[in-house]
Design an enzyme around this catalytic site. Structure first.
Site, PDB file in Angstrom:
ATOM      1  N   HIS A  89       0.775  -1.345  -0.004  1.00 14.82           N
ATOM      2  CA  HIS A  89      -0.048  -0.130  -0.022  1.00 14.82           C
ATOM      3  C   HIS A  89       0.665   1.309   0.009  1.00 14.82           C
ATOM      4  O   HIS A  89       0.499   2.171  -0.931  1.00 14.82           O
ATOM      5  CB  HIS A  89      -0.983  -0.325   1.129  1.00 14.82           C
ATOM      6  CG  HIS A  89      -1.754   0.980   1.393  1.00 14.82           C
ATOM      7  ND1 HIS A  89      -3.167   1.005   1.496  1.00 14.82           N
ATOM      8  CD2 HIS A  89      -1.664   2.578   1.512  1.00 14.82           C
ATOM      9  CE1 HIS A  89      -3.796   2.174   1.616  1.00 14.82           C
ATOM     10  NE2 HIS A  89      -2.754   3.064   1.583  1.00 14.82           N
ATOM     11  N   GLU A  90       1.736   1.202   0.814  1.00 17.72           N
ATOM     12  CA  GLU A  90       2.689   2.467   0.953  1.00 17.72           C
ATOM     13  C   GLU A  90       3.596   2.664  -0.070  1.00 17.72           C
ATOM     14  O   GLU A  90       3.999   3.839  -0.695  1.00 17.72           O
ATOM     15  CB  GLU A  90       3.567   2.502   2.248  1.00 17.72           C
ATOM     16  CG  GLU A  90       2.544   2.426   3.579  1.00 17.72           C
ATOM     17  CD  GLU A  90       1.390   3.205   3.620  1.00 17.72           C
ATOM     18  OE1 GLU A  90       1.705   4.492   2.950  1.00 17.72           O
ATOM     19  OE2 GLU A  90       0.414   3.199   4.255  1.00 17.72           O
TER      20      GLU A  90
HETATM   21 ZN   LIG Z   1      -2.892   5.243   1.678  1.00 15.45          ZN
END
Ligand SMILES: [Zn+2]
Ligand SMILES: [Zn+2]
Length: 182
Positions: A89-90
């Site tokens: 996600h990051e």
């Molecule tokens: Zn995010």
């Protein structure tokens, strides 16, 4: 939905790791996610990595500092979810931001969702369901019209008892937020 492109780690192995070994393994996972992202954008810089994020957020791509921040308390308590979802996600934020020179795209907009689906084979979720009580001294999240507020247990209990607080910036009443963001 395609299948995840980063193989899921063995849960028993993850649970067996000391905190130091867990953070070393998380750094390796960040490296693997970065190598995948470089298939899309070979010039993508390698992000630095810190475990200094506190509170309800699981992770953050910090462009000013040039890297990713992870929440060490939530990582230790939600190991598999961090490896499977939070780190990609990051890294997806890191990739999209570097592809987007004008910084015009929204953080969880179309581009980010496309990277999550097509590069990492993951559903693009923007909230996590982690228990954040140990990770945050002010665990109760409220919002107004302008920002997020973190309240401690005492004020949270007063609100439950009928008291109201307003934001001194936008002057709107605080209302509870259901889920913690990623
Ligand atoms: Zn995010
Ligand atoms: Zn406000």
């Amino acid at each position: 939905m395609s299948r995840p492109t980063l193989p899921a780690p063995d849960a028993a192995w993850l649970d067996s790791l000391s905190h130091a070994a867990l953070e070393a393994a998380a750094a390796e996972r960040v490296e693997a996610a970065w190598r995948l992202a470089r298939e899309v954008y070979p010039g993508l810089p390698r992000p630095a990595l810190w475990f200094d994020l506190r509170g309800q957020s699981a992770g953050q791509a910090h462009f000013g500092r040039g890297g990713l921040r992870l929440n060490r308390v939530l990582l230790a308590e939600n190991r598999r979810a961090f490896f499977v979802e939070i780190i990609p996600h990051e890294m997806a934020h890191w990739l999209v931001r570097h592809l987007d020179e004008g910084h015009r795209v929204r953080p969880h907009g179309h581009e980010w969702r496309t990277v999550m689906r097509d590069l990492y084979g993951l559903a693009p979720r923007v909230t996590h369901g982690f228990d954040t009580r140990r990770a945050s001294p002010a665990p109760y999240r409220y919002t107004c019209d302008c920002r997020e507020h973190h309240l401690g247990a005492r004020r949270h209990a007063r609100i439950a008892a009928g008291q109201r607080y307003y934001c001194r910036h936008c002057r709107q009443w605080l209302r509870p937020v259901a889920e913690a963001s990623v």
